[in-house]
Design a protein around this motif. Sequence first.
Motif, short mmCIF file in Angstrom:
data_model
loop_
_atom_site.label_atom_id
_atom_site.label_comp_id
_atom_site.label_asym_id
_atom_site.label_seq_id
_atom_site.Cartn_x
_atom_site.Cartn_y
_atom_site.Cartn_z
N ASP A 6 -7.27 8.20 -8.30
CA ASP A 6 -7.00 9.45 -7.62
C ASP A 6 -5.50 9.71 -7.63
OD1 ASP A 6 -9.69 9.80 -6.95
OD2 ASP A 6 -9.49 8.58 -5.14
N SER A 7 -5.13 11.00 -7.53
CA SER A 7 -3.71 11.32 -7.51
C SER A 7 -3.05 10.79 -6.24
CB SER A 7 -3.49 12.82 -7.67
OG SER A 7 -4.09 13.49 -6.59
N THR A 8 -3.81 10.74 -5.16
CA THR A 8 -3.30 10.19 -3.90
C THR A 8 -4.23 9.09 -3.44
OG1 THR A 8 -2.43 12.36 -3.31
CG2 THR A 8 -2.63 10.76 -1.54
N ASP A 9 -3.65 7.97 -3.06
CA ASP A 9 -4.45 6.86 -2.54
C ASP A 9 -5.00 7.27 -1.17
OD1 ASP A 9 -5.28 3.98 -2.46
OD2 ASP A 9 -3.95 4.02 -0.71
N PRO A 10 -6.32 7.22 -0.97
CA PRO A 10 -6.89 7.69 0.29
C PRO A 10 -6.48 6.86 1.52
CG PRO A 10 -8.60 6.81 -1.16
CD PRO A 10 -7.33 6.79 -1.92
N LEU A 11 -6.21 5.60 1.35
CA LEU A 11 -5.85 4.75 2.48
C LEU A 11 -4.39 4.97 2.91
CD1 LEU A 11 -6.48 2.45 4.48
CD2 LEU A 11 -5.78 0.85 2.70
N THR A 12 -3.49 4.98 1.94
CA THR A 12 -2.06 5.03 2.27
C THR A 12 -1.48 6.44 2.27
OG1 THR A 12 -1.39 4.76 -0.04
CG2 THR A 12 -1.71 2.74 1.26
N GLY A 13 -2.12 7.36 1.57
CA GLY A 13 -1.58 8.71 1.44
C GLY A 13 -0.46 8.79 0.41
N LEU A 14 -0.14 7.67 -0.24
CA LEU A 14 0.88 7.64 -1.27
C LEU A 14 0.24 7.97 -2.62
CD1 LEU A 14 2.70 4.33 -0.23
CD2 LEU A 14 3.27 6.68 0.45
N GLY A 16 -1.18 7.35 -6.37
CA GLY A 16 -1.99 6.26 -6.88
C GLY A 16 -1.32 5.55 -8.04
N ARG A 17 -1.99 4.52 -8.54
CA ARG A 17 -1.42 3.69 -9.60
C ARG A 17 -1.17 4.45 -10.90
NH1 ARG A 17 -0.37 -1.65 -10.44
NH2 ARG A 17 -0.22 -2.22 -12.62
N ASP A 18 -2.07 5.36 -11.27
CA ASP A 18 -1.87 6.11 -12.51
C ASP A 18 -0.59 6.94 -12.46
OD1 ASP A 18 -4.20 5.06 -13.54
OD2 ASP A 18 -5.39 6.89 -13.26
N GLN A 19 -0.35 7.59 -11.34
CA GLN A 19 0.86 8.39 -11.19
C GLN A 19 2.09 7.48 -11.18
OE1 GLN A 19 -1.97 8.90 -9.44
NE2 GLN A 19 -2.43 10.70 -10.68
N TYR A 20 1.96 6.31 -10.57
CA TYR A 20 3.06 5.33 -10.56
C TYR A 20 3.42 4.91 -11.98
CZ TYR A 20 4.99 0.59 -10.25
OH TYR A 20 5.74 -0.56 -10.41
N PHE A 81 9.84 8.62 -5.03
CA PHE A 81 8.45 8.55 -5.45
C PHE A 81 7.84 7.27 -4.91
CE2 PHE A 81 5.03 7.37 -8.26
CZ PHE A 81 4.39 8.57 -8.53
N ALA A 82 6.89 7.40 -3.99
CA ALA A 82 6.23 6.24 -3.38
C ALA A 82 4.77 6.21 -3.80
CB ALA A 82 6.35 6.30 -1.86
N ALA A 83 4.29 5.00 -4.15
CA ALA A 83 2.92 4.86 -4.64
C ALA A 83 2.32 3.53 -4.21
CB ALA A 83 2.92 4.94 -6.17
N ARG A 84 1.01 3.50 -4.21
CA ARG A 84 0.29 2.24 -4.07
C ARG A 84 0.09 1.72 -5.49
NH1 ARG A 84 -5.45 0.95 -1.08
NH2 ARG A 84 -5.29 -1.31 -1.24
N SER A 85 0.77 0.64 -5.80
CA SER A 85 0.78 0.14 -7.18
C SER A 85 -0.13 -1.05 -7.39
CB SER A 85 2.22 -0.22 -7.59
OG SER A 85 2.79 -1.08 -6.63
N GLY A 86 -0.72 -1.56 -6.33
CA GLY A 86 -1.63 -2.69 -6.41
C GLY A 86 -2.44 -2.80 -5.14
N VAL A 87 -3.33 -3.77 -5.09
CA VAL A 87 -4.21 -3.93 -3.94
C VAL A 87 -3.40 -4.09 -2.65
CG1 VAL A 87 -5.98 -5.40 -2.90
CG2 VAL A 87 -6.06 -4.89 -5.34
N ARG A 88 -2.33 -4.90 -2.71
CA ARG A 88 -1.48 -5.10 -1.54
C ARG A 88 -0.02 -4.84 -1.87
NH1 ARG A 88 -1.54 -11.15 0.30
NH2 ARG A 88 0.63 -10.80 0.70
N GLU A 89 0.19 -4.03 -2.90
CA GLU A 89 1.54 -3.76 -3.38
C GLU A 89 1.83 -2.26 -3.32
OE1 GLU A 89 3.21 -5.65 -7.16
OE2 GLU A 89 2.75 -3.58 -7.76
N LEU A 90 3.01 -1.93 -2.80
CA LEU A 90 3.48 -0.56 -2.76
C LEU A 90 4.79 -0.52 -3.54
CD1 LEU A 90 2.83 0.06 1.05
CD2 LEU A 90 1.31 0.59 -0.86
#
Length: 167
Positions: A6-14, A16-20, A81-90
């Motif tokens: 997704d363009s935005t990670d639903p949990l963090t609101g940052l 997603g990995r593809d955009q990162y 630019f802030a993103a969720r780049s992994g399961v427990r990585e931002l």
Amino acid sequence: TDYGRDSTDPLTGLFGRDQYEQQLDQLTTIGTLLNEPPWLILIDVAAGKPDPKQRDKAVPDATLREVSHCISRTFLRRQDFAARSGVRELAVLVVDMTQSEVVAATQRLLGLVHNAGRSLSRYETPSVSIGLVRLRPNDDPDRWRARAAVAVERAVEVGSGYFLAAG
């Protein structure tokens, strides 16, 4: 949860990995043309005290959400630019900041994360290990990301919260 599609990670609101990955590629390509080389700030999120042996341990949703809010309050500029780049990585990609400005922002982030833990249970209290690396002229996206991952490991080892990779 598929945190990358997704363009935005639903949990963090940052983002997603593809955009990162896309932003990382773009900045690697144009980064040497900027006045200040861009920075990659990689953040490993844990609940409780950081422990290198617990790197694969799941992180509560509330912990990830709280750290992502801290990131959003620290890196407010449109070009950050802030993103969720992994399961427990931002991750945060920062342009047009000097080393001292990036370190100051990281210290603010650490303070916010520390204060955020007060509203969570002790099992959800966030701790972060942060690697700061500036793009080098010979970096490709994989090399830049790998250097950031090493800096995160160093942050865990020295227990300082963050590690600034020289150069």
